[in-house]
Design a protein around this motif. Structure first.
Motif, mmCIF file in Angstrom:
data_model
loop_
_atom_site.group_PDB
_atom_site.id
_atom_site.type_symbol
_atom_site.label_atom_id
_atom_site.label_comp_id
_atom_site.label_asym_id
_atom_site.label_seq_id
_atom_site.Cartn_x
_atom_site.Cartn_y
_atom_site.Cartn_z
ATOM 1 N N SER A 119 41.926 -97.909 56.219
ATOM 2 C CA SER A 119 42.538 -99.065 57.019
ATOM 3 C C SER A 119 43.811 -99.311 56.557
ATOM 4 N N VAL A 120 44.883 -99.414 57.345
ATOM 5 C CA VAL A 120 46.264 -99.859 56.840
ATOM 6 C C VAL A 120 46.736 -100.914 57.992
ATOM 7 N N PRO A 121 47.059 -102.144 57.465
ATOM 8 C CA PRO A 121 46.504 -102.674 55.993
ATOM 9 C C PRO A 121 45.152 -102.725 55.922
ATOM 10 N N GLU A 122 44.633 -102.941 54.725
ATOM 11 C CA GLU A 122 43.502 -103.059 54.404
ATOM 12 C C GLU A 122 42.771 -104.271 54.578
ATOM 13 N N ASN A 123 41.490 -104.635 54.723
ATOM 14 C CA ASN A 123 40.971 -105.689 54.981
ATOM 15 C C ASN A 123 39.677 -105.933 54.060
ATOM 16 N N ARG A 124 38.978 -107.050 54.187
ATOM 17 C CA ARG A 124 37.753 -107.067 53.334
ATOM 18 C C ARG A 124 36.654 -106.303 53.650
ATOM 19 N N VAL A 125 36.605 -105.646 54.851
ATOM 20 C CA VAL A 125 35.680 -104.932 55.222
ATOM 21 C C VAL A 125 35.828 -103.364 54.987
ATOM 22 N N HIS A 126 37.068 -103.202 55.100
ATOM 23 C CA HIS A 126 37.618 -101.797 54.955
ATOM 24 C C HIS A 126 38.708 -101.726 53.766
ATOM 25 N N GLN A 127 38.030 -101.722 52.604
ATOM 26 C CA GLN A 127 39.003 -101.796 51.350
ATOM 27 C C GLN A 127 39.626 -100.360 50.867
ATOM 28 N N ARG A 128 40.804 -100.573 50.253
ATOM 29 C CA ARG A 128 41.414 -99.418 49.715
ATOM 30 C C ARG A 128 40.565 -98.858 48.601
ATOM 31 N N ARG A 129 39.794 -99.570 47.908
ATOM 32 C CA ARG A 129 39.145 -99.212 46.763
ATOM 33 C C ARG A 129 38.082 -97.837 47.240
ATOM 34 N N THR A 130 37.551 -98.152 48.516
ATOM 35 C CA THR A 130 36.546 -97.076 48.839
ATOM 36 C C THR A 130 37.159 -95.833 49.195
ATOM 37 N N VAL A 131 38.304 -95.702 49.833
ATOM 38 C CA VAL A 131 39.021 -94.545 50.163
ATOM 39 C C VAL A 131 39.411 -93.903 48.523
ATOM 40 N N ASP A 132 39.830 -94.664 47.768
ATOM 41 C CA ASP A 132 40.097 -93.959 46.185
ATOM 42 C C ASP A 132 38.893 -93.473 45.735
ATOM 43 N N ALA A 133 37.769 -94.004 46.002
ATOM 44 C CA ALA A 133 36.383 -93.592 45.397
ATOM 45 C C ALA A 133 36.108 -92.414 45.802
ATOM 46 N N LEU A 134 36.101 -92.383 47.310
ATOM 47 C CA LEU A 134 35.772 -91.090 48.018
ATOM 48 C C LEU A 134 36.759 -90.018 47.404
ATOM 49 N N LEU A 135 37.845 -90.129 47.241
ATOM 50 C CA LEU A 135 38.964 -88.964 46.918
ATOM 51 C C LEU A 135 38.579 -88.677 45.328
ATOM 52 N N ARG A 136 37.899 -89.575 44.688
ATOM 53 C CA ARG A 136 37.420 -89.095 43.061
ATOM 54 C C ARG A 136 36.194 -88.307 43.292
ATOM 55 N N ARG A 137 35.188 -88.710 44.162
ATOM 56 C CA ARG A 137 34.034 -88.334 43.881
ATOM 57 C C ARG A 137 33.494 -87.221 45.067
ATOM 58 N N VAL A 138 34.247 -87.043 45.945
ATOM 59 C CA VAL A 138 33.949 -85.950 46.861
ATOM 60 C C VAL A 138 34.905 -84.608 46.372
ATOM 61 N N PRO A 139 34.152 -83.668 46.310
ATOM 62 C CA PRO A 139 34.904 -82.276 45.616
ATOM 63 C C PRO A 139 36.041 -81.960 46.433
ATOM 64 N N HIS A 140 36.065 -81.929 47.677
ATOM 65 C CA HIS A 140 37.355 -81.182 48.409
ATOM 66 C C HIS A 140 37.820 -82.266 49.288
ATOM 67 N N ALA A 141 37.932 -83.572 48.922
ATOM 68 C CA ALA A 141 38.677 -84.479 49.744
ATOM 69 C C ALA A 141 40.024 -84.803 49.538
ATOM 70 N N ARG A 142 40.613 -84.977 50.634
ATOM 71 C CA ARG A 142 42.107 -85.698 50.619
ATOM 72 C C ARG A 142 42.394 -86.802 51.491
ATOM 73 N N GLU A 143 43.306 -87.489 51.372
ATOM 74 C CA GLU A 143 43.622 -88.555 52.000
ATOM 75 C C GLU A 143 44.368 -88.457 53.274
ATOM 76 N N VAL A 144 44.212 -88.728 54.370
ATOM 77 C CA VAL A 144 44.820 -88.653 55.791
ATOM 78 C C VAL A 144 45.531 -89.905 56.103
ATOM 79 N N PRO A 145 46.784 -89.850 56.495
ATOM 80 C CA PRO A 145 47.409 -91.227 56.687
ATOM 81 C C PRO A 145 46.491 -92.096 57.713
ATOM 82 N N GLY A 146 46.833 -93.256 57.103
ATOM 83 C CA GLY A 146 46.052 -94.474 57.679
ATOM 84 C C GLY A 146 46.540 -95.340 58.845
#
Length: 208
Positions: free
Chosen positions: A155-182
């Motif tokens: 979510s761009v901009p981020e908000n309390r429900v959809h925080q940037r930290r969750t995307v960062d955690a997914l990128l670290r923890r899912v083997p074949h994850a990549r960021e898509v423009p928000g």
């Protein structure tokens, strides 16, 4: 070929009255926009008040076509989509997690818990819906087993429900994850000005 790509859209919401595929995906122009780009689009409704994320995945599994698809999930639909990908890995070719909501935020969880109580959910159901690490209803160990291409759209901009930290955690923890423009999430009032950018991001992910 891209023209043969099938998208299955999993809408957001959590026990919210009036939140369905029509409101989340069709009214903002997403379904029609993707169809104009040559994609086949299916947008099933999640069960309105399912007792668990696993029950939601069981409900949606029969709606999957008999061929590999790209699963696009929005907000709380991300938990359902991951459970569905774990349940039917033979049917899910790619997984796009758009605006994944943040698990474990005490302020957000307290608000959601209060909403669920008002809607008649029992404590056992509420606990099951809110439990989670990076995503509700999914352990990080389960995320690490995903072997398909996964996109994380913030979510761009981020908000309390959809925080940037969750995307960062997914990128670290899912083997074949990549960021898509928000962009903002639908049906946010600022989403319409970002519609074309979102459609491009989804189309490019599906074609990758």
């Amino acid at each position: 070929m891209l023209a043969m790509t099938t998208l299955v859209l999993v809408h957001g919401g959590l026990w919210e009255d009036g939140m369905d595929a029509e409101r989340f995906w069709a009214t903002p122009g997403i379904v029609a926009g993707l169809q104009r780009r040559g994609l086949e689009v299916l947008a099933p409704n999640r069960p309105a008040r399912a007792p668990s994320w696993a029950a939601e995945a069981d409900h949606l599994a029969p709606t999957l076509p008999d061929r590999p698809v790209t699963l696009v999930a929005g907000s709380n639909g991300c938990s359902v989509a991951v459970r569905l990908a774990l349940l039917r890995p033979d049917r899910i070719q790619r997984l796009l997690l758009a605006w994944p909501p943040s698990a474990g935020d005490p302020v957000v969880d307290a608000r959601v818990r209060g909403d669920l109580v008002e809607l008649g959910a029992c404590s056992q159901v509420i606990d099951g819906l809110l439990v989670g690490q990076t995503l509700r209803g999914v352990t990080d160990a389960e995320l690490a087993t995903l072997q398909l291409p996964v996109g994380a759209l913030p979510s761009v901009p981020e908000n309390r429900v959809h925080q940037r930290r969750t995307v960062d955690a997914l990128l670290r923890r899912v083997p074949h994850a990549r960021e898509v423009p928000g962009c903002p999430e639908p049906p946010h009032p600022e989403f319409p000005s970002h519609l074309e950018r979102f459609l491009t991001a989804v189309t490019q992910f599906a074609a990758s």
